[in-house]
Design an enzyme around this catalytic site. Structure first.
Site, PDB file in Angstrom:
ATOM      1  N   ASP A   1       5.454   8.405 -39.760  1.00  0.00           N
ATOM      2  CA  ASP A   1       4.994   9.723 -40.182  1.00  0.00           C
ATOM      3  C   ASP A   1       4.478  10.430 -38.931  1.00  0.00           C
ATOM      4  OD1 ASP A   1       4.364  11.838 -41.813  1.00  0.00           O
ATOM      5  OD2 ASP A   1       3.271  10.661 -43.273  1.00  0.00           O
TER       6      ASP A   1
ATOM      7  N   HIS B   1      -3.161  13.853 -46.937  1.00  0.00           N
ATOM      8  CA  HIS B   1      -2.397  14.191 -48.132  1.00  0.00           C
ATOM      9  C   HIS B   1      -1.754  12.913 -48.657  1.00  0.00           C
ATOM     10  CE1 HIS B   1       0.595  14.475 -44.905  1.00  0.00           C
ATOM     11  NE2 HIS B   1       1.502  14.138 -45.805  1.00  0.00           N
TER      12      HIS B   1
HETATM   13 ZN   LIG Z   1       3.853  13.542 -42.661  1.00  0.00          ZN
END
Ligand SMILES: [Zn+2]
Length: 275
Positions: free
Chosen positions: A8, A116
């Site tokens: 990520d 998130h």
């Molecule tokens: Zn991300």
């Protein structure tokens, strides 16, 4: 020895703003260079410890953030949107280890830079077997389903703490400390890369001592959404049951089936975003 890297972006040292994570623009160009540096550090450390084959799955945004030719180790690159296994696309039983690089905190946990859980416009909290979890915990279902241990996780200190309940003996690399959701104290990128290299090398060296993700089966994934409408739409996906005004539940004996339903939920609820 075969390694799967799910990377990520928000947990990479130097990244504190969405502008660095979303194209186009100079900030994004800087962000993706920082990301590449950390992914390559993980690859280099793993190669030094004897890994022979690497598959990298881009798990951020439109999931096409790197120039494939810039990846070290002749790593294969899974990129692009709309992958059924999303952040874990490409993993199968043939792999020996999973790395999570550049991971970030959950939407419902302690403050963490750019926190998130999959879609921040829709998902407000996720619990796995009653335990608060972020993306690492959700993705653990796929690693468990394929019988592959998660050996390394990198990100801020909240990311690492949230992974704790599910990944015993995982090598942890903390590259930044969150100050707010949009600020962090960070090590220099070169320092972060050295730490990740060392973490990757150590993770592969003691792979035999790393157990599979600690998720009891049958497993229960409780997902809280922003609105009742989103919860309603989510139940159109096979395996997703309404459990409250704004919550749904996915249960089952097969972790891969649970993850499949969760991915379906993330896609179908996009139609319920907006005001
Ligand atoms: Zn991300």
């Amino acid at each position: 020895m075969k390694l799967f890297i799910s990377f990520d972006m928000e947990g990479v040292a130097g990244i504190v703003d969405w502008a660095q994570c979303l194209p186009p623009g100079q900030a994004y160009e800087e962000g993706r260079a920082l990301l590449l540096g950390e992914v390559n550090a993980a690859i280099d450390g793993a190669l030094a410890a004897g890994v022979t084959e690497i598959v990298c799955n881009d798990s951020h945004g439109a999931m096409n953030n790197l120039n494939p030719a810039d990846l070290h180790g002749r790593a294969a690159y899974i990129a692009g949107r709309h992958k059924p296994r999303y952040m874990m696309e490409g993993l199968d039983d043939s792999f020996d280890a999973v790395f999570f690089v550049g991971y970030h905190g959950s939407i419902s946990g302690q403050l963490s830079v750019l926190s998130h859980t999959y879609n921040p416009s829709v998902i407000s909290r996720v619990l796995l077997n009653g335990v608060e979890c972020g993306e690492s915990g959700i993705n653990a279902l796929v690693a468990l389903g394929h019988g592959v241990p998660v050996a390394l996780i990198t990100g801020d200190e909240v990311t690492i703490a949230e992974a704790g309940p599910f990944f015993k003996q995982v090598e942890q690399v903390v590259v930044k400390g969150s100050i707010t959701r949009f600020a962090a104290a960070q090590v220099h990128p070169e320092e972060a890369r050295e730490m990740i290299y060392a973490g990757a090398e150590a993770a592969v060296q003691r792979l035999g001592a790393v157990p599979l993700p600690d998720v009891e089966l049958p497993a229960r994934l409780d997902v809280e959404l922003q609105t009742a409408d989103m919860a309603h739409v989510a139940t159109w996906v096979k395996g997703v049951e309404r459990s409250g005004t704004r919550s749904v539940r996915i249960m089952g004996e097969d972790p891969l089936e649970i993850y499949r339903s969760f991915v379906g939920l993330t896609y179908i609820t996009r139609m319920s975003e907006g005001r």
